[in-house]
Design a protein around this motif. Structure first.
Motif, PDB file in Angstrom:
ATOM      1  N   ALA A   1       0.834  -1.204   0.000  1.00  9.09           N
ATOM      2  CA  ALA A   1       0.000   0.000   0.000  1.00  9.09           C
ATOM      3  C   ALA A   1       0.874   1.263   0.000  1.00  9.09           C
ATOM      4  CB  ALA A   1      -0.939   0.006   1.198  1.00  9.09           C
ATOM      5  N   ALA A   2       1.941   1.256   0.768  1.00 11.71           N
ATOM      6  CA  ALA A   2       2.849   2.402   0.812  1.00 11.71           C
ATOM      7  C   ALA A   2       3.502   2.619  -0.550  1.00 11.71           C
ATOM      8  CB  ALA A   2       3.909   2.198   1.881  1.00 11.71           C
ATOM      9  N   ASP A   3       3.878   1.541  -1.209  1.00 11.34           N
ATOM     10  CA  ASP A   3       4.464   1.647  -2.547  1.00 11.34           C
ATOM     11  C   ASP A   3       3.464   2.238  -3.536  1.00 11.34           C
ATOM     12  OD1 ASP A   3       6.857   0.597  -1.662  1.00 11.34           O
ATOM     13  OD2 ASP A   3       6.473  -1.426  -2.448  1.00 11.34           O
ATOM     14  N   GLU A   4       2.198   1.845  -3.422  1.00 11.51           N
ATOM     15  CA  GLU A   4       1.170   2.363  -4.324  1.00 11.51           C
ATOM     16  C   GLU A   4       0.979   3.857  -4.121  1.00 11.51           C
ATOM     17  OE1 GLU A   4      -3.527   1.754  -5.476  1.00 11.51           O
ATOM     18  OE2 GLU A   4      -2.597   0.341  -4.097  1.00 11.51           O
ATOM     19  N   VAL A   5       0.946   4.289  -2.880  1.00 13.83           N
ATOM     20  CA  VAL A   5       0.778   5.714  -2.592  1.00 13.83           C
ATOM     21  C   VAL A   5       2.012   6.489  -3.065  1.00 13.83           C
ATOM     22  CG1 VAL A   5       0.613   7.430  -0.751  1.00 13.83           C
ATOM     23  CG2 VAL A   5      -0.808   5.376  -0.679  1.00 13.83           C
ATOM     24  N   ALA A   6       3.183   5.945  -2.830  1.00 16.01           N
ATOM     25  CA  ALA A   6       4.425   6.643  -3.173  1.00 16.01           C
ATOM     26  C   ALA A   6       4.613   6.790  -4.683  1.00 16.01           C
ATOM     27  CB  ALA A   6       5.611   5.912  -2.577  1.00 16.01           C
ATOM     28  N   THR A   7       4.035   5.904  -5.459  1.00 17.20           N
ATOM     29  CA  THR A   7       4.226   5.973  -6.908  1.00 17.20           C
ATOM     30  C   THR A   7       3.119   6.749  -7.607  1.00 17.20           C
ATOM     31  OG1 THR A   7       3.146   3.828  -7.218  1.00 17.20           O
ATOM     32  CG2 THR A   7       5.537   3.820  -7.004  1.00 17.20           C
ATOM     33  N   ASN A   8       2.141   7.241  -6.881  1.00 17.51           N
ATOM     34  CA  ASN A   8       1.049   8.011  -7.465  1.00 17.51           C
ATOM     35  C   ASN A   8       1.154   9.465  -7.065  1.00 17.51           C
ATOM     36  OD1 ASN A   8      -0.708   6.147  -8.893  1.00 17.51           O
ATOM     37  ND2 ASN A   8      -1.052   5.204  -6.910  1.00 17.51           N
ATOM     38  N   ASN A   9       0.577  10.336  -7.881  1.00 14.33           N
ATOM     39  CA  ASN A   9       0.417  11.725  -7.500  1.00 14.33           C
ATOM     40  C   ASN A   9      -0.971  12.173  -7.925  1.00 14.33           C
ATOM     41  OD1 ASN A   9       0.768  11.984 -10.240  1.00 14.33           O
ATOM     42  ND2 ASN A   9       2.732  13.003 -10.099  1.00 14.33           N
ATOM     43  N   TYR A  10      -1.391  13.289  -7.409  1.00 14.35           N
ATOM     44  CA  TYR A  10      -2.756  13.762  -7.622  1.00 14.35           C
ATOM     45  C   TYR A  10      -3.035  14.037  -9.092  1.00 14.35           C
ATOM     46  CZ  TYR A  10      -6.610  17.031  -7.907  1.00 14.35           C
ATOM     47  OH  TYR A  10      -7.760  17.658  -8.265  1.00 14.35           O
ATOM     48  N   GLN A  11      -4.177  13.592  -9.539  1.00 17.45           N
ATOM     49  CA  GLN A  11      -4.714  13.904 -10.862  1.00 17.45           C
ATOM     50  C   GLN A  11      -6.172  14.328 -10.655  1.00 17.45           C
ATOM     51  OE1 GLN A  11      -2.877  13.818 -13.665  1.00 17.45           O
ATOM     52  NE2 GLN A  11      -1.140  13.137 -12.438  1.00 17.45           N
ATOM     53  N   PRO A  12      -6.659  15.317 -11.381  1.00 17.33           N
ATOM     54  CA  PRO A  12      -8.057  15.738 -11.211  1.00 17.33           C
ATOM     55  C   PRO A  12      -9.055  14.588 -11.406  1.00 17.33           C
ATOM     56  CG  PRO A  12      -6.867  17.382 -12.455  1.00 17.33           C
ATOM     57  CD  PRO A  12      -5.942  16.205 -12.287  1.00 17.33           C
ATOM     58  N   SER A  13      -8.715  13.616 -12.204  1.00 22.01           N
ATOM     59  CA  SER A  13      -9.622  12.486 -12.440  1.00 22.01           C
ATOM     60  C   SER A  13      -9.731  11.559 -11.228  1.00 22.01           C
ATOM     61  CB  SER A  13      -9.149  11.681 -13.654  1.00 22.01           C
ATOM     62  OG  SER A  13      -7.854  11.153 -13.418  1.00 22.01           O
ATOM     63  N   ASP A  14      -8.898  11.769 -10.211  1.00 25.33           N
ATOM     64  CA  ASP A  14      -8.919  10.910  -9.020  1.00 25.33           C
ATOM     65  C   ASP A  14     -10.258  10.967  -8.289  1.00 25.33           C
ATOM     66  OD1 ASP A  14      -6.340  10.107  -9.533  1.00 25.33           O
ATOM     67  OD2 ASP A  14      -5.425  11.396  -8.024  1.00 25.33           O
ATOM     68  N   TYR A  15     -10.994  12.065  -8.421  1.00 20.08           N
ATOM     69  CA  TYR A  15     -12.285  12.179  -7.741  1.00 20.08           C
ATOM     70  C   TYR A  15     -13.279  11.128  -8.241  1.00 20.08           C
ATOM     71  CZ  TYR A  15     -10.892  16.556  -5.578  1.00 20.08           C
ATOM     72  OH  TYR A  15     -10.256  17.499  -4.812  1.00 20.08           O
ATOM     73  N   GLN A  16     -13.160  10.732  -9.517  1.00 18.74           N
ATOM     74  CA  GLN A  16     -14.078   9.748 -10.087  1.00 18.74           C
ATOM     75  C   GLN A  16     -13.493   8.332 -10.089  1.00 18.74           C
ATOM     76  OE1 GLN A  16     -13.554  12.787 -11.878  1.00 18.74           O
ATOM     77  NE2 GLN A  16     -15.379  13.577 -10.858  1.00 18.74           N
ATOM     78  N   SER A  17     -12.307   8.170  -9.583  1.00 17.28           N
ATOM     79  CA  SER A  17     -11.643   6.867  -9.599  1.00 17.28           C
ATOM     80  C   SER A  17     -12.315   5.875  -8.656  1.00 17.28           C
ATOM     81  CB  SER A  17     -10.183   7.038  -9.177  1.00 17.28           C
ATOM     82  OG  SER A  17      -9.544   5.790  -9.099  1.00 17.28           O
ATOM     83  N   SER A  18     -12.143   4.600  -8.966  1.00 21.67           N
ATOM     84  CA  SER A  18     -12.638   3.558  -8.068  1.00 21.67           C
ATOM     85  C   SER A  18     -11.534   3.074  -7.134  1.00 21.67           C
ATOM     86  CB  SER A  18     -13.200   2.383  -8.873  1.00 21.67           C
ATOM     87  OG  SER A  18     -12.179   1.826  -9.682  1.00 21.67           O
ATOM     88  N   SER A  19     -10.325   3.587  -7.318  1.00 22.08           N
ATOM     89  CA  SER A  19      -9.184   3.203  -6.493  1.00 22.08           C
ATOM     90  C   SER A  19      -9.218   3.944  -5.157  1.00 22.08           C
ATOM     91  CB  SER A  19      -7.873   3.526  -7.208  1.00 22.08           C
ATOM     92  OG  SER A  19      -6.781   3.478  -6.322  1.00 22.08           O
TER      93      SER A  19
END
Length: 58
Positions: A12-30
């Motif tokens: 989970a930490a690796d997943e968070v560390a490799t992502n950054n904010y994108q405006p489309s994140d509000y509609q994501s299922s992740s």
């Protein structure tokens, strides 16, 4: 040897560390992407509001 929980947390930490904010994140299922969107909004709101310490207000 790491436990299953430690492995899950590391993944989970690796997943968070490799992502950054994108405006489309509000509609994501992740879960991670939605969390990034909410965190971004909170930080943005606090930044725009400025200092909320009553002792330092003009």
């Amino acid at each position: 040897m790491p436990t299953r929980r430690e492995e899950d947390l590391s993944q989970a930490a690796d997943e968070v560390a490799t992502n950054n904010y994108q405006p489309s994140d509000y509609q994501s299922s992740s879960f991670t992407e939605k969390g990034l969107a909410v965190t971004h909004e909170q930080v943005s709101d606090d930044y725009m509001e400025g200092n909320n310490d009553p002792a330092k207000r003009p």
